[in-house]
Design an enzyme around this catalytic site. Structure first.
Site, PDB file in Angstrom:
ATOM      1  N   HIS A 362       0.792  -1.220   0.000  1.00 25.01           N
ATOM      2  CA  HIS A 362       0.000   0.000   0.000  1.00 25.01           C
ATOM      3  C   HIS A 362       0.824   1.269   0.000  1.00 25.01           C
ATOM      4  O   HIS A 362       0.383   2.298  -0.485  1.00 25.01           O
ATOM      5  CB  HIS A 362      -1.034  -0.069   1.120  1.00 25.01           C
ATOM      6  CG  HIS A 362      -2.146  -0.975   0.720  1.00 25.01           C
ATOM      7  ND1 HIS A 362      -2.157  -2.314   1.038  1.00 25.01           N
ATOM      8  CD2 HIS A 362      -3.215  -0.763  -0.079  1.00 25.01           C
ATOM      9  CE1 HIS A 362      -3.221  -2.865   0.481  1.00 25.01           C
ATOM     10  NE2 HIS A 362      -3.875  -1.953  -0.193  1.00 25.01           N
ATOM     11  N   ARG A 469      -9.956   4.697  -0.998  1.00 20.60           N
ATOM     12  CA  ARG A 469      -9.611   3.723   0.047  1.00 20.60           C
ATOM     13  C   ARG A 469      -9.779   4.404   1.404  1.00 20.60           C
ATOM     14  O   ARG A 469      -8.898   5.143   1.837  1.00 20.60           O
ATOM     15  CB  ARG A 469      -8.161   3.271  -0.111  1.00 20.60           C
ATOM     16  CG  ARG A 469      -7.871   2.467  -1.370  1.00 20.60           C
ATOM     17  CD  ARG A 469      -6.407   2.054  -1.406  1.00 20.60           C
ATOM     18  NE  ARG A 469      -6.126   1.019  -2.372  1.00 20.60           N
ATOM     19  CZ  ARG A 469      -5.681   1.235  -3.612  1.00 20.60           C
ATOM     20  NH1 ARG A 469      -5.501   2.464  -4.038  1.00 20.60           N
ATOM     21  NH2 ARG A 469      -5.423   0.218  -4.413  1.00 20.60           N
ATOM     22  N   ARG A 505     -14.952   3.139  -0.771  1.00 21.21           N
ATOM     23  CA  ARG A 505     -14.907   1.734  -0.384  1.00 21.21           C
ATOM     24  C   ARG A 505     -14.982   1.636   1.133  1.00 21.21           C
ATOM     25  O   ARG A 505     -14.332   2.422   1.834  1.00 21.21           O
ATOM     26  CB  ARG A 505     -13.604   1.094  -0.878  1.00 21.21           C
ATOM     27  CG  ARG A 505     -13.529  -0.376  -0.511  1.00 21.21           C
ATOM     28  CD  ARG A 505     -12.335  -1.037  -1.139  1.00 21.21           C
ATOM     29  NE  ARG A 505     -11.091  -0.585  -0.531  1.00 21.21           N
ATOM     30  CZ  ARG A 505      -9.889  -1.000  -0.941  1.00 21.21           C
ATOM     31  NH1 ARG A 505      -9.794  -1.830  -1.973  1.00 21.21           N
ATOM     32  NH2 ARG A 505      -8.800  -0.564  -0.348  1.00 21.21           N
ATOM     33  N   GLU A 603     -12.044  -9.769  -5.973  1.00 23.13           N
ATOM     34  CA  GLU A 603     -10.599  -9.851  -5.732  1.00 23.13           C
ATOM     35  C   GLU A 603     -10.152 -11.175  -5.128  1.00 23.13           C
ATOM     36  O   GLU A 603      -8.990 -11.351  -4.800  1.00 23.13           O
ATOM     37  CB  GLU A 603     -10.084  -8.649  -4.928  1.00 23.13           C
ATOM     38  CG  GLU A 603     -10.951  -8.181  -3.787  1.00 23.13           C
ATOM     39  CD  GLU A 603     -10.434  -6.881  -3.155  1.00 23.13           C
ATOM     40  OE1 GLU A 603      -9.405  -6.342  -3.558  1.00 23.13           O
ATOM     41  OE2 GLU A 603     -11.098  -6.428  -2.226  1.00 23.13           O
ATOM     42  N   ASN A 626      -5.113  -6.270  -7.870  1.00 19.55           N
ATOM     43  CA  ASN A 626      -3.946  -6.450  -6.986  1.00 19.55           C
ATOM     44  C   ASN A 626      -4.116  -7.705  -6.142  1.00 19.55           C
ATOM     45  O   ASN A 626      -3.237  -8.560  -6.078  1.00 19.55           O
ATOM     46  CB  ASN A 626      -3.778  -5.258  -6.036  1.00 19.55           C
ATOM     47  CG  ASN A 626      -3.673  -3.953  -6.785  1.00 19.55           C
ATOM     48  OD1 ASN A 626      -3.299  -3.945  -7.949  1.00 19.55           O
ATOM     49  ND2 ASN A 626      -3.997  -2.862  -6.133  1.00 19.55           N
ATOM     50  N   ASP A 627      -5.279  -7.788  -5.504  1.00 20.23           N
ATOM     51  CA  ASP A 627      -5.514  -8.972  -4.678  1.00 20.23           C
ATOM     52  C   ASP A 627      -5.862 -10.180  -5.524  1.00 20.23           C
ATOM     53  O   ASP A 627      -5.444 -11.290  -5.220  1.00 20.23           O
ATOM     54  CB  ASP A 627      -6.632  -8.696  -3.657  1.00 20.23           C
ATOM     55  CG  ASP A 627      -6.084  -7.990  -2.433  1.00 20.23           C
ATOM     56  OD1 ASP A 627      -5.028  -8.434  -1.937  1.00 20.23           O
ATOM     57  OD2 ASP A 627      -6.677  -6.995  -1.998  1.00 20.23           O
ATOM     58  N   ARG A 637       1.552 -10.347  -2.335  1.00 21.73           N
ATOM     59  CA  ARG A 637       1.816  -9.116  -3.075  1.00 21.73           C
ATOM     60  C   ARG A 637       2.880  -8.239  -2.429  1.00 21.73           C
ATOM     61  O   ARG A 637       3.352  -7.274  -3.026  1.00 21.73           O
ATOM     62  CB  ARG A 637       0.501  -8.328  -3.244  1.00 21.73           C
ATOM     63  CG  ARG A 637      -0.107  -7.856  -1.952  1.00 21.73           C
ATOM     64  CD  ARG A 637      -1.527  -7.351  -2.161  1.00 21.73           C
ATOM     65  NE  ARG A 637      -1.590  -5.917  -2.322  1.00 21.73           N
ATOM     66  CZ  ARG A 637      -2.741  -5.236  -2.424  1.00 21.73           C
ATOM     67  NH1 ARG A 637      -3.902  -5.869  -2.419  1.00 21.73           N
ATOM     68  NH2 ARG A 637      -2.739  -3.928  -2.558  1.00 21.73           N
ATOM     69  N   CYS A 674     -10.183  -1.663 -10.905  1.00 25.80           N
ATOM     70  CA  CYS A 674      -9.577  -0.601 -10.098  1.00 25.80           C
ATOM     71  C   CYS A 674      -8.244  -1.017  -9.492  1.00 25.80           C
ATOM     72  O   CYS A 674      -7.658  -0.286  -8.710  1.00 25.80           O
ATOM     73  CB  CYS A 674     -10.530  -0.138  -9.008  1.00 25.80           C
ATOM     74  SG  CYS A 674     -10.836  -1.404  -7.776  1.00 25.80           S
TER      75      CYS A 674
HETATM   76  C1  PEP Z   1      -6.989  -4.509  -5.314  1.00 25.16           C
HETATM   77  O1  PEP Z   1      -6.831  -5.436  -4.535  1.00 25.16           O
HETATM   78  O2  PEP Z   1      -6.746  -4.577  -6.543  1.00 25.16           O
HETATM   79  C2  PEP Z   1      -7.467  -3.211  -4.819  1.00 25.16           C
HETATM   80  C3  PEP Z   1      -7.779  -2.237  -5.637  1.00 25.16           C
HETATM   81  O3  PEP Z   1      -7.525  -3.049  -3.466  1.00 25.16           O
HETATM   82  P1  PEP Z   1      -6.268  -2.793  -2.518  1.00 25.16           P
HETATM   83  O4  PEP Z   1      -5.065  -2.594  -3.411  1.00 25.16           O
HETATM   84  O5  PEP Z   1      -6.561  -1.609  -1.694  1.00 25.16           O
HETATM   85  O6  PEP Z   1      -6.181  -4.051  -1.722  1.00 25.16           O
HETATM   86 MG    MG Z   2      -7.718  -5.335  -2.547  1.00 26.71          MG
END
Ligand code: PEP
Ligand code: MG
Length: 754
Positions: A362, A469, A505, A603, A626-627, A637, A674
């Site tokens: 993050h 976020r 979110r 995700e 991402n997740d 990650r 996203c």
């Molecule tokens: C994701 O997981 O792609 C996402 C947008 O959420 P975050 O990166 O905040 O976990």
């Molecule tokens: Mg996520």
């Protein structure tokens, strides 16, 4: 053996520099294995040689002098094969190479094992004996285990004290490699950030005023002594005299000449008090660690504890904030957190370098949102020794240069100019719509989480916020923000963009997003209590957030809500029930608000397979790549060690995405992406081809993606997608898409992303 191994590794990890680490290795291994010689050869990648760097057993004069070409001798053989070599009579082997200065002719038995870190050869660890006998299986496994464990520590020691250790200074410009965290290049000054209580990560810093540092230190010692004396007093009634001896030992260590005098000497030699303390404590711990007696060895921990106590006092005497940050601050640390970022004035922050973490951590996401370049997971980052040094951060390739030469600096200045030109070109697109040449509109939104980045986001030409976020405002406070406080933050964001849509979110903590005041201790945090799971388990926290959001939207009609980490339909049903309840509660007290549009994040893999059932329940779907990538590929990650395996262009991820988009379309539910993938110009072509309705990304990436949308027709994107889906390797997909960008005249995007 396990204890011996552990002890050696601990000693090596706390060594001052590479030379000391190697000395420890040869001494301890020779003793533990009862051999006649133990030596370490390190691979000098610049000279293409293996160099004898330390030995206990061979002649001292040979150290640094014996240099073999990479393919020469038995050492070369071990390196070449990347496997151990176990010989009963080494001089008889055809690859044996004799160096008279080493005195090696006396030894026959030879066991060499490669030291490999991240698939790269670091050197060779060798033991030898007089007698003609193979080494036993136990001995072999011991040496292999120790070499494997030491590889990381050696790599780190080489970077900390020995970046220049193997090479002449003029060649020390070799960069350190990490993961690209946020694009861009920054040239600036390293400011090492560290948490107050951890001695090991204290950086070296020049003592501006030696006298003042000495008195700070003396005062800290005095305070610790007072603390211990009062502990001793309290314990007199409850502990027998022999158990209280520990406190006496602490006092002795403090009052005797040892530690204090040595720290003061180091301060006089130029280091600040905390740095001098770090080195002194490490040296005393090594001395205890090396002792045979178990009881005495345990005392090393007491020394560490004492060190921590003194450090705490030292830090508490530091002048109050605000700290001074150089004009182009590069924030460097073992692990940079969101709150550390928030501490630096935005205008002064030029870059971020973290020893831990990766592209989707993050902090990296935050850096991208702020348009600050970042490099993550620099395993060999010499955190202790770079404070105040000049540093270049190359966020495109994930490299950093410490004290760069004027040539390297010149090269990067040139790159900065090129970047500025590209940005100018991109800026011209700002007010143009994101519409493909065949007239398909793909609204581009931005991901955000800070109030501070709302203004730059507006400037980037975004059509709204696709992902806000909400955990970031939670992370930079020391308690849960209350309903009014939250309402104020959300309203500011909603108003700044109104009437353009803003997707808030709900809280997504857990995983790597910890709240300092709400610790969650788990073995597998990414598979544990995170996102919606926490919210549903704590309706008292969730309802406050939902009410704050609903209240924030009074009089505005641009708010969407998004639910993170959804794993089953039950979670959506429960969350919607609570939302309806919060809504009703507000209606009951006379607040007039509409129910917002609600979306579900896709995700986790289970959500991909149930996308139709989920889509039926909500107004939109938003894919968190991402997740999703992390869970589909089983690659953390945040873990730099496996970061090479993390790739959203992996064919399996692409198929899952296609399935998600198709499923949502079948239910006539719009789909957005996203995750960071949406901001990757190459990946955006595929997402366009798949039929997504909108994309949300970091503000810094938005103009690049807009260029792609305005260049590729959906028809063309579909064709490219069809072909991309035939590749079996992620890197082939990447090459293919880069070629498509070049062909379309968007080579600048590929080059900037080198
Ligand atoms: C994701 O997981 O792609 C996402 C947008 O959420 P975050 O990166 O905040 O976990
Ligand atoms: Mg996520």
């Amino acid at each position: 053996m396990l204890n011996t191994l552990r002890r050696i590794i601990q000693e090596v990890t706390t060594a001052r520099d590479l030379n000391q680490a190697l000395e420890v290795i040869v001494l301890r291994v020779k003793k533990a294995m009862a051999v006649d010689v133990c030596s370490v050869y390190m691979t000098d990648k610049v000279q293409n040689e293996n160099v004898l760097m330390a030995s206990d057993g061979l002649n001292d004069e040979a150290v640094g002098m014996v240099r073999l070409k990479r393919n020469q001798g038995l050492i070369g053989l071990v390196g070449e094969r990347e496997e151990l070599v176990n010989l009963d009579d080494a001089p008889m082997h055809p690859r044996y190479q004799y160096f008279p200065e080493s005195g090696e002719e006396r030894y026959h038995a030879f066991l060499g094992v490669p030291i490999i870190h991240h698939r790269k050869l670091q050197g060779v660890l060798v033991v030898q004996r007089h007698g003609k006998k193979h080494f036993s299986e136990d001995e072999v496994t011991f040496l292999v285990t120790i070499a494997a464990q030491l590889a990381g520590a050696i790599a780190h020691a080489e970077a900390s004290g020995g970046i220049d250790g193997l090479r002449p200074r003029s060649q020390s410009a070799a960069p350190l490699q990490g993961q690209p965290g946020a694009p861009g290049v920054a040239i600036g000054t390293a400011v090492v950030n560290f948490t107050a209580t951890n001695l090991e990560v204290i950086p070296d810093r020049v003592a501006d005023d030696v006298k003042a540092e000495v008195s700070l230190f003396k005062k800290a010692v005095k305070d610790v002594r007072k603390d211990i004396q009062s502990m001793l007093k309290r314990m007199t009634e409850v502990l027998p005299a022999e158990e209280r001896a520990l406190f006496d030992a602490y006092l002795l260590m403090l009052e005797g000449p040892g530690i204090s005098d040595e720290v003061i000497l180091r301060i006089k030699q130029g280091n600040w008090a905390a740095g001098a303390l770090r080195d002194t404590i490490a040296e005393h711990m090594r001395a205890f660690d090396a002792m045979e007696d178990d009881y005495l060895r345990e005392r090393a921990e007491d020394v560490r504890d004492l060190g921590r106590r003194i450090l705490e006092k030292l830090r508490s005497q530091e002048p109050p904030k605000p700290k001074k940050f150089p004009i182009r601050t590069i924030l460097v640390g073992e692990e940079i957190t969101a709150s550390m970022l928030a501490e630096v004035p935005v205008k002064r922050l030029a870059g971020v370098v973290s020893r831990r973490g990766s592209q989707t951590s993050h902090v990296a996401i935050l850096a991208r949102a702020m348009g600050v370049s970042a490099v993550m997971g620099v395993d060999e980052l010499p955190v202790n020794h770079i404070d105040g040094r000049s540093i270049i951060v190359d966020g495109y390739t994930g490299r950093i240069f410490i004290n760069p030469s004027s040539t390297v600096r010149g090269e990067f200045k040139h790159l900065l100019r090129e970047e500025a030109e590209l940005s100018k070109e991109l800026l011209e697109l700002r007010d143009k719509p994101a519409i493909t040449p065949d007239n398909v509109g793909i609204p581009l939104y931005i991901n955000s989480g800070l109030l501070a980045d709302v203004r730059p986001s507006l400037k980037s030409g975004a059509e709204g916020i696709g992902l806000y976020r909400t955990e970031f405002p939670f992370m930079i406070r020391d308690r849960f923000p209350g309903e009014d406080e939250q309402c104020k933050i959300y309203r500011q964001v909603l108003k700044a963009f109104s009437p353009a849509p803003v997707t808030l979110r709900t809280l997504d903590i857990g995983g790597d997003k910890m709240l300092p005041y709400f610790p969650i201790e788990e073995d597998n945090p990414f598979l544990g209590w995170r996102g919606i799971r926490v919210s549903l388990d704590h309706p008292e926290i969730f309802l406050v957030q939902l009410r704050a959001m609903l209240r924030a939207s009074v009089g505005l009609s641009n708010m969407n809500l998004l639910l993170p980490m959804i794993n089953s339909v039950a979670e959506v049903d429960d969350a919607l029930r609570l939302l309806r309840r919060a809504h009703q509660e507000l209606i009951d007290v006379g607040v007039s608000i509409n129910m917002p549009h609600v979306g579900v994040m896709i995700e986790v893999p289970s959500a991909v397979y149930q996308v139709r059932e989920l889509a039926r329940r909500v107004n939109f779907i938003s894919v968190g790549t991402n997740d999703l990538t992390q869970y589909l590929l089983a690659v953390d990650r945040n873990n730099a060690r496996v970061a090479d395996l993390y790739d959203s262009l992996h064919p399996a991820v692409l198929r899952a995405l296609q399935q998600t988009v198709d499923g949502a379309k079948d239910e006539k539910t719009p789909v957005s992406v996203c995750g960071e993938m949406a901001g990757d110009p190459a990946a955006a072509i595929l997402l366009l081809g798949m039929g997504v309705n909108s994309l949300s990304m970091s503000a810094a990436n938005l103009p690049r993606v807009k260029w792609v949308i305005r260049t590729f027709t959906r028809r063309k994107a579909r064709m490219l997608l069809k072909e991309a889906l035939t590749f079996e390797y992620a890197h082939l997909v990447r090459h293919f898409l880069n070629a498509a960008l070049e062909d379309a005249g968007l080579g600048g995007l590929v080059r900037a992303g080198r």
